[in-house]
Scaffold this motif. Structure first.
Motif, mmCIF file in Angstrom:
data_model
loop_
_atom_site.group_PDB
_atom_site.id
_atom_site.type_symbol
_atom_site.label_atom_id
_atom_site.label_comp_id
_atom_site.label_asym_id
_atom_site.label_seq_id
_atom_site.Cartn_x
_atom_site.Cartn_y
_atom_site.Cartn_z
ATOM 1 N N UNK A 7 0.832 -1.208 0.000
ATOM 2 C CA UNK A 7 0.000 0.000 0.000
ATOM 3 C C UNK A 7 0.867 1.258 0.000
ATOM 4 N N UNK A 8 1.907 1.265 0.850
ATOM 5 C CA UNK A 8 2.769 2.447 0.927
ATOM 6 C C UNK A 8 3.455 2.731 -0.395
ATOM 7 N N UNK A 9 3.987 1.683 -1.018
ATOM 8 C CA UNK A 9 4.708 1.872 -2.286
ATOM 9 C C UNK A 9 3.758 2.300 -3.393
ATOM 10 N N UNK A 10 2.613 1.608 -3.487
ATOM 11 C CA UNK A 10 1.682 1.901 -4.581
ATOM 12 C C UNK A 10 1.042 3.278 -4.420
ATOM 13 N N UNK A 11 0.699 3.654 -3.157
ATOM 14 C CA UNK A 11 0.055 4.959 -2.962
ATOM 15 C C UNK A 11 1.006 6.090 -3.320
ATOM 16 N N UNK A 12 2.290 5.941 -2.997
ATOM 17 C CA UNK A 12 3.261 6.963 -3.396
ATOM 18 C C UNK A 12 3.410 7.019 -4.912
ATOM 19 N N UNK A 13 3.304 5.842 -5.538
ATOM 20 C CA UNK A 13 3.399 5.802 -7.001
ATOM 21 C C UNK A 13 2.201 6.485 -7.653
ATOM 22 N N UNK A 14 1.107 6.630 -6.912
ATOM 23 C CA UNK A 14 -0.071 7.334 -7.436
ATOM 24 C C UNK A 14 -0.012 8.820 -7.082
ATOM 25 N N UNK A 15 0.362 9.106 -5.815
ATOM 26 C CA UNK A 15 0.325 10.492 -5.329
ATOM 27 C C UNK A 15 1.291 11.394 -6.085
ATOM 28 N N UNK A 16 2.542 10.969 -6.196
ATOM 29 C CA UNK A 16 3.557 11.864 -6.759
ATOM 30 C C UNK A 16 3.318 12.197 -8.240
#
Length: 282
Positions: free
Chosen positions: A191-200
């Motif tokens: 979740x942490x990796x994927x959410x950052x890949x979406x947010x940035x």
């Protein structure tokens, strides 16, 4: 009191009161849990300070009107003022999406299973969690709003109230997006990796740190910027949310003012519907 006793007592109360009581309890639980998380609080304070006081002040001297041929960029603000609404949006983005990790947490430790067998509907459970995340995200947005004086952004009560409405709409949509991700990525690390890949990517392609000048036509914009970049910026819903916040705080729009509100309202409804569908299948 056991869960069975709670269900028996709940059956004697009107359905709406049960749902509202459960909604309030879930909302309060999300808010209290976030308030006790010092890591979230430190991130909510340090992020706007980094962007406003370091990046904003550092790049401020380079943000001036430029002339390309016969076209003049008309951005009558300093860079610090220009990025200030986007910094608020960034703080809301991180907090909103990260708040959805509680879905994984509750699923992992069995709390979600207990709630789902209660008289509360799944829509109520989801709405309670989303409103909790929305509240925390707006509070983090307000932490950035406090820095308005350092960014030389004069605020009136009217500006603040309208900005709070827009921040709430943005936080609601993004929290729903976080729940959608949490329903599909079931591990904390993923979740942490994927959410950052979406947010940035969403943030950096939302015209948050550079303007698509409204004085330029679409054809002229595509001469100044790469064609693919203009297309991504125009298709990014966050572009219009940031633009609406700029309109509220510094009275500057790159797009028609009604577009930002419309995009955020539609995004909130669509993302909540998707989150509810996924949540119902969980």
């Amino acid at each position: 009191m056991s869960m069975a006793s709670a269900r028996i007592r709940a059956k004697r109360r009107p359905w709406l009161l049960v749902q509202l009581g459960g909604l309030y309890g879930l909302w309060l639980r999300e808010v209290m849990r976030a308030m006790r998380d010092r890591g979230q609080l430190i991130g909510g304070v340090s992020r706007p300070i980094l962007w406003v006081l370091i990046l904003g002040i550092g790049l401020n001297p380079y943000f001036r009107g430029e002339v390309y041929g016969e076209v003049t960029f008309v951005v009558p603000f300093t860079y610090l003022q220009f990025i200030f609404p986007a910094v608020i949006a960034l703080n809301i983005m991180f907090t909103s999406v990260q708040s959805a990790v509680s879905v994984i947490w509750d699923r992992e430790f069995g709390f979600l299973r207990e709630v789902l067998v209660s008289p509360l509907s799944r829509a109520t459970v989801l709405l309670g969690k989303v409103l909790g995340g929305t509240t925390v995200a707006v509070l983090h947005g307000c932490l950035a709003l406090v820095l308005a004086r350092f960014a030389d952004v004069p605020l009136t009560w009217g500006n603040i109230l309208w900005a709070l409405v827009l921040m709430t709409m943005l936080a609601f949509s993004l929290t729903c997006l976080g729940v959608v991700i949490a329903n599909r990525i079931r591990s904390f690390e993923g979740f942490g990796i994927f959410s950052n890949a979406v947010i940035l990517p969403l943030y950096f392609t939302s015209s948050s740190i550079f303007p698509l000048d409204p004085a330029l036509s679409r054809a002229q914009t595509r001469v100044v910027y790469p064609d693919w970049l203009v297309t991504i910026v125009e298709w990014n819903p966050l572009t219009y949310a940031v633009d609406a916040l700029r309109g509220a705080l510094i009275n500057y729009h790159q797009f028609s003012p009604w577009i930002g509100v419309t995009v955020m309202a539609v995004s909130g409804v669509v993302l909540f519907a998707i989150a509810l569908r996924d949540f119902s299948r969980a």
